[in-house]
Design a protein around this motif. Structure first.
Motif, PDB file in Angstrom:
ATOM      1  N   ARG A 191     -90.529  27.063  32.846  1.00  0.00           N
ATOM      2  CA  ARG A 191     -89.914  27.045  34.186  1.00  0.00           C
ATOM      3  C   ARG A 191     -91.045  27.364  35.154  1.00  0.00           C
ATOM      4  O   ARG A 191     -92.084  26.723  35.135  1.00  0.00           O
ATOM      5  CB  ARG A 191     -88.776  28.074  34.238  1.00  0.00           C
ATOM      6  N   GLU A 192     -90.854  28.409  36.009  1.00  0.00           N
ATOM      7  CA  GLU A 192     -91.989  28.898  36.780  1.00  0.00           C
ATOM      8  C   GLU A 192     -92.951  29.659  35.869  1.00  0.00           C
ATOM      9  O   GLU A 192     -94.152  29.672  36.074  1.00  0.00           O
ATOM     10  CB  GLU A 192     -91.531  29.820  37.927  1.00  0.00           C
ATOM     11  N   SER A 193     -92.368  30.352  34.844  1.00  0.00           N
ATOM     12  CA  SER A 193     -93.182  31.051  33.846  1.00  0.00           C
ATOM     13  C   SER A 193     -92.864  30.456  32.486  1.00  0.00           C
ATOM     14  O   SER A 193     -91.923  29.682  32.341  1.00  0.00           O
ATOM     15  CB  SER A 193     -92.868  32.557  33.851  1.00  0.00           C
ATOM     16  N   ARG A 194     -93.662  30.835  31.488  1.00  0.00           N
ATOM     17  CA  ARG A 194     -93.505  30.263  30.148  1.00  0.00           C
ATOM     18  C   ARG A 194     -93.194  31.365  29.145  1.00  0.00           C
ATOM     19  O   ARG A 194     -93.860  32.391  29.141  1.00  0.00           O
ATOM     20  CB  ARG A 194     -94.784  29.541  29.731  1.00  0.00           C
ATOM     21  N   VAL A 195     -92.190  31.136  28.307  1.00  0.00           N
ATOM     22  CA  VAL A 195     -91.811  32.092  27.264  1.00  0.00           C
ATOM     23  C   VAL A 195     -91.992  31.413  25.922  1.00  0.00           C
ATOM     24  O   VAL A 195     -91.546  30.281  25.727  1.00  0.00           O
ATOM     25  CB  VAL A 195     -90.336  32.548  27.434  1.00  0.00           C
ATOM     26  N   THR A 196     -92.667  32.080  24.998  1.00  0.00           N
ATOM     27  CA  THR A 196     -92.991  31.499  23.699  1.00  0.00           C
ATOM     28  C   THR A 196     -92.253  32.234  22.588  1.00  0.00           C
ATOM     29  O   THR A 196     -92.205  33.457  22.590  1.00  0.00           O
ATOM     30  CB  THR A 196     -94.506  31.576  23.424  1.00  0.00           C
ATOM     31  N   ASP A 197     -91.682  31.477  21.669  1.00  0.00           N
ATOM     32  CA  ASP A 197     -91.040  32.071  20.491  1.00  0.00           C
ATOM     33  C   ASP A 197     -91.377  31.186  19.303  1.00  0.00           C
ATOM     34  O   ASP A 197     -91.857  30.059  19.452  1.00  0.00           O
ATOM     35  CB  ASP A 197     -89.523  32.164  20.687  1.00  0.00           C
ATOM     36  N   TYR A 198     -91.140  31.693  18.099  1.00  0.00           N
ATOM     37  CA  TYR A 198     -91.455  30.954  16.878  1.00  0.00           C
ATOM     38  C   TYR A 198     -90.235  30.871  15.985  1.00  0.00           C
ATOM     39  O   TYR A 198     -89.547  31.875  15.773  1.00  0.00           O
ATOM     40  CB  TYR A 198     -92.598  31.628  16.099  1.00  0.00           C
ATOM     41  N   ALA A 199     -89.939  29.693  15.477  1.00  0.00           N
ATOM     42  CA  ALA A 199     -88.916  29.534  14.435  1.00  0.00           C
ATOM     43  C   ALA A 199     -89.621  29.638  13.106  1.00  0.00           C
ATOM     44  O   ALA A 199     -90.454  28.804  12.782  1.00  0.00           O
ATOM     45  CB  ALA A 199     -88.229  28.172  14.581  1.00  0.00           C
ATOM     46  N   LYS A 200     -89.342  30.703  12.367  1.00  0.00           N
ATOM     47  CA  LYS A 200     -90.099  30.996  11.148  1.00  0.00           C
ATOM     48  C   LYS A 200     -89.353  30.496   9.930  1.00  0.00           C
ATOM     49  O   LYS A 200     -88.141  30.466   9.907  1.00  0.00           O
ATOM     50  CB  LYS A 200     -90.365  32.499  11.038  1.00  0.00           C
ATOM     51  N   MET A 240     -82.776  31.410  25.912  1.00  0.00           N
ATOM     52  CA  MET A 240     -82.786  30.015  25.475  1.00  0.00           C
ATOM     53  C   MET A 240     -83.836  29.784  24.383  1.00  0.00           C
ATOM     54  O   MET A 240     -83.565  29.102  23.372  1.00  0.00           O
ATOM     55  CB  MET A 240     -83.057  29.087  26.666  1.00  0.00           C
ATOM     56  N   ALA A 241     -85.044  30.363  24.563  1.00  0.00           N
ATOM     57  CA  ALA A 241     -86.080  30.215  23.527  1.00  0.00           C
ATOM     58  C   ALA A 241     -85.607  30.788  22.210  1.00  0.00           C
ATOM     59  O   ALA A 241     -85.818  30.197  21.132  1.00  0.00           O
ATOM     60  CB  ALA A 241     -87.362  30.911  23.977  1.00  0.00           C
ATOM     61  N   ARG A 242     -84.935  31.917  22.296  1.00  0.00           N
ATOM     62  CA  ARG A 242     -84.414  32.555  21.076  1.00  0.00           C
ATOM     63  C   ARG A 242     -83.354  31.674  20.416  1.00  0.00           C
ATOM     64  O   ARG A 242     -83.359  31.471  19.197  1.00  0.00           O
ATOM     65  CB  ARG A 242     -83.832  33.926  21.456  1.00  0.00           C
ATOM     66  N   GLU A 243     -82.430  31.130  21.223  1.00  0.00           N
ATOM     67  CA  GLU A 243     -81.337  30.322  20.668  1.00  0.00           C
ATOM     68  C   GLU A 243     -81.857  29.014  20.070  1.00  0.00           C
ATOM     69  O   GLU A 243     -81.402  28.575  19.009  1.00  0.00           O
ATOM     70  CB  GLU A 243     -80.310  30.043  21.765  1.00  0.00           C
ATOM     71  N   ASP A 301     -81.654  42.716  31.005  1.00  0.00           N
ATOM     72  CA  ASP A 301     -81.706  43.790  30.000  1.00  0.00           C
ATOM     73  C   ASP A 301     -81.660  43.226  28.590  1.00  0.00           C
ATOM     74  O   ASP A 301     -82.330  43.721  27.679  1.00  0.00           O
ATOM     75  CB  ASP A 301     -80.545  44.767  30.210  1.00  0.00           C
ATOM     76  N   THR A 302     -80.836  42.177  28.404  1.00  0.00           N
ATOM     77  CA  THR A 302     -80.747  41.546  27.076  1.00  0.00           C
ATOM     78  C   THR A 302     -82.086  40.938  26.670  1.00  0.00           C
ATOM     79  O   THR A 302     -82.530  41.066  25.534  1.00  0.00           O
ATOM     80  CB  THR A 302     -79.667  40.454  27.091  1.00  0.00           C
ATOM     81  N   ALA A 303     -82.728  40.268  27.639  1.00  0.00           N
ATOM     82  CA  ALA A 303     -84.041  39.677  27.350  1.00  0.00           C
ATOM     83  C   ALA A 303     -85.049  40.754  26.979  1.00  0.00           C
ATOM     84  O   ALA A 303     -85.825  40.608  26.028  1.00  0.00           O
ATOM     85  CB  ALA A 303     -84.531  38.883  28.564  1.00  0.00           C
ATOM     86  N   LYS A 304     -85.028  41.874  27.727  1.00  0.00           N
ATOM     87  CA  LYS A 304     -85.947  42.974  27.407  1.00  0.00           C
ATOM     88  C   LYS A 304     -85.657  43.538  26.028  1.00  0.00           C
ATOM     89  O   LYS A 304     -86.575  43.847  25.258  1.00  0.00           O
ATOM     90  CB  LYS A 304     -85.813  44.076  28.460  1.00  0.00           C
ATOM     91  N   LEU A 305     -84.360  43.677  25.721  1.00  0.00           N
ATOM     92  CA  LEU A 305     -83.976  44.213  24.404  1.00  0.00           C
ATOM     93  C   LEU A 305     -84.431  43.295  23.282  1.00  0.00           C
ATOM     94  O   LEU A 305     -84.917  43.743  22.237  1.00  0.00           O
ATOM     95  CB  LEU A 305     -82.456  44.402  24.352  1.00  0.00           C
ATOM     96  N   ILE A 306     -84.296  41.990  23.507  1.00  0.00           N
ATOM     97  CA  ILE A 306     -84.733  41.027  22.488  1.00  0.00           C
ATOM     98  C   ILE A 306     -86.228  41.165  22.244  1.00  0.00           C
ATOM     99  O   ILE A 306     -86.698  41.190  21.098  1.00  0.00           O
ATOM    100  CB  ILE A 306     -84.373  39.592  22.921  1.00  0.00           C
ATOM    101  N   LYS A 307     -87.009  41.268  23.334  1.00  0.00           N
ATOM    102  CA  LYS A 307     -88.454  41.420  23.185  1.00  0.00           C
ATOM    103  C   LYS A 307     -88.808  42.702  22.445  1.00  0.00           C
ATOM    104  O   LYS A 307     -89.695  42.734  21.588  1.00  0.00           O
ATOM    105  CB  LYS A 307     -89.120  41.416  24.564  1.00  0.00           C
ATOM    106  N   GLU A 308     -88.089  43.768  22.778  1.00  0.00           N
ATOM    107  CA  GLU A 308     -88.355  45.037  22.106  1.00  0.00           C
ATOM    108  C   GLU A 308     -88.028  44.965  20.619  1.00  0.00           C
ATOM    109  O   GLU A 308     -88.789  45.439  19.773  1.00  0.00           O
ATOM    110  CB  GLU A 308     -87.519  46.141  22.770  1.00  0.00           C
TER     111      GLU A 308
END
Length: 514
Positions: free
Chosen positions: A505-514, A481-484, A164-171
């Motif tokens: 991992r099995e899937s890939r999550v992308t984030d940007y440090a701006k 982890m990507a967020r942190e 739920d936290t991950a979903k909230l972060i994405k939202e």
């Protein structure tokens, strides 16, 4: 003698007689006047008495009328007051009735609430009993004690919370991106206002020489109409200060600044400076700059030896003459990459012309990235597709920063040539040592997180790829982890542009440090 005496006596007697007669006459006349006066006085008194009586009667009538009017007014006011009191009484009675109805409704609701509360309490007791039976049955079926089941449930809940936290972060990120453009412009403007470095001035101003200081007044014009027209037509600020025989053109768009410079130089040579003439010269300058851009693009294609490029792509190449990246001119960088790509292609025996073509167009998105949304890679891919470039060139443009996998040797060659051109000493402001330190710092930050197996900083520190241990990091943990990692990079490092954080991992999550 006797006669004289007789005469004297006669005269005396006559005089006495006349006196008495005169006195009697006067007395009679006086009495007559007195009588008349008394009669007039009585008449006046009678008249006065009559008038007084009349006045008295009139006054009495007026007093009676006034008393009647006052009485009528009082009666009317009393009636109005009584009517108002009656209305107030009716309102009070109505309010009391409403209150009685509301109280009755409230009492009914309270009675209903009491019944529902009693029913809910019964249901709670029943639920508690069922829950207890369920726990006993679960313990019997699973063979787990309550403590063991509680530990299992807590672990399950923790996993759900992470998801739920991950979903909230994405939202929240999605919402933030909607405001990103506005905020980014605000931050850039604030940064520009606070930073006045020399290289900023060098790349944002142009100086136009004047024949004499008298020309400054003519450029300003009556009540500033000439300078206002020139600024409005070109979108560039004119700075006229104490600098002798010079005017400064200030603006972040180099093409507009070049238009303003050419137009102002033409006006100075012509000598006729007024709003209509300014508009005419600005239009001519815009045409000249467009011609210059097209010629620059054509010269670049001729220098590299690439032919058959769409005219609009040639024009966009010319626009890159006015674009810089880390202080390096974008058009010169593209020509360098084209030459390097051709040399590398010749060494390994692939199509030299196609390699040069891909190298020349690899950064074409930078010509429009100030006007359109998206990275220069995606914009370049869209432009190449729009103007019917081959799939090989499109893949080379898309893969030159490693966003997608290269599908040909030419794409790999363009990627290598781009890195060589950017890393050439003196090409850009940052040195090799700066790149090396950034790579090491990025890897150290990523390796400091629990569950990270290894990390690789690539693209001169513009991207970090983090490999995690699947048994220790779940899909939901990857998002966090990507967020942190992004937040830690933002807090501890200084860098231009943005850094892409890839957690794999099995899937890939992308984030940007701006």
């Amino acid at each position: 003698m006797e006669t004289v005496i007789a005469v004297v006596v006669a005269v005396v007697v006559t005089a006495v007689a006349v006196y008495f007669i005169t006195t009697a006459y006067h007395k009679k006349v006086t009495e007559t006047k007195i009588g008349n006066a008394e009669e007039k006085a009585r008449e006046i008194i009678d008249e006065a008495v009559k008038n007084a009586e009349t006045k008295k009667r009139e006054t009495m009538l007026e007093v009676k009328e006034e008393s009647i009017r006052v009485k009528n007014d009082l009666d009317k006011e009393v009636k109005e007051r009584r009517a108002e009191i009656q209305r107030s009484e009716r309102r009070v009675v109505q309010k009391e009735e409403n209150l009685d109805r509301k109280l009755e409704a409230i009492e009914k609701r309270e009675a209903g609430f009491a019944a529902r509360e009693e029913e809910i309490n019964k249901q709670k007791a029943q639920v508690a009993k069922l829950n207890e039976e369920r726990l006993q049955e679960l313990e019997r079926i699973s063979g787990l004690t309550s403590e063991q089941a509680k530990e299992y449930l807590l672990k399950t809940v923790e996993e759900d919370v992470k998801l739920d936290t991950a979903k909230l972060i994405k939202e929240m990120e999605h919402r933030a991106k909607e405001e990103a453009d506005k905020k980014a412009k605000e931050y850039v403007v604030n940064a520009i206002q606070k930073c006045a470095a020399d290289h900023v001035a060098e790349t944002t101003i142009s100086v136009v020489q004047l024949p004499n200081d008298e020309m400054k007044g003519r450029i300003i014009g009556r009540e500033g109409r000439n300078i206002r027209t020139l600024e409005t037509m070109t979108g560039v600020d004119l700075i006229i200060d104490d600098t002798p025989e010079a005017v400064i053109l200030s603006g972040f768009d180099p093409i507009r600044r070049e238009v303003a410079r050419i137009a102002l130089e033409k006006l100075i040579v012509d000598g006729r400076i007024h709003p209509a003439r300014i508009e005419e010269m600005v239009e001519k300058a815009q045409k000249e700059v467009e011609t210059m851009i097209r010629e620059e693009g054509e010269a670049a294609t001729l220098e590299v030896g690439v032919h058959g490029i769409h005219p609009e792509l040639v024009r966009l190449l010319g626009r890159m003459r006015f674009r810089t990246s880390y202080g390096q001119n974008a058009l010169k960088h593209s020509v360098e990459v084209a030459h390097l790509s051709g040399l590398l292609a010749a060494e390994i025996g692939v199509d030299v012309r196609m390699a040069k073509r891909a190298g020349l167009l690899h950064d074409i998105g930078k010509s429009v990235d100030h006007d359109m949304e998206g990275s220069h890679i995606q914009l370049g891919v869209d432009l190449c597709r729009k103007y019917k470039e081959s799939a090989l060139v499109i893949n080379a443009v898309e893969a030159h920063h490693g966003d997608v996998e290269p599908e040909s040797l030419i794409a790999c060659i363009v990627q290598a040539a781009d890195t060589i051109s950017a890393a050439r000493p003196g090409a850009r402001r940052e040195t090799l040592e700066t790149y090396s330190n950034r790579l090491k710092q990025l890897e150290d930050i990523s390796n400091g997180f629990k569950g990270v197996e290894k990390s690789f900083a690539i693209q001169a520190g513009r991207e970090i790829r983090v490999m995690v241990i699947p048994e220790q990091v779940s899909d939901a943990d990857m998002v966090l982890m990507a967020r942190e990692i992004s937040k830690k990079i933002e807090a501890e490092m200084e860098y231009p542009g943005q850094i892409k954080v890839n957690v794999i991992r099995e899937s890939r999550v992308t984030d940007y440090a701006k």
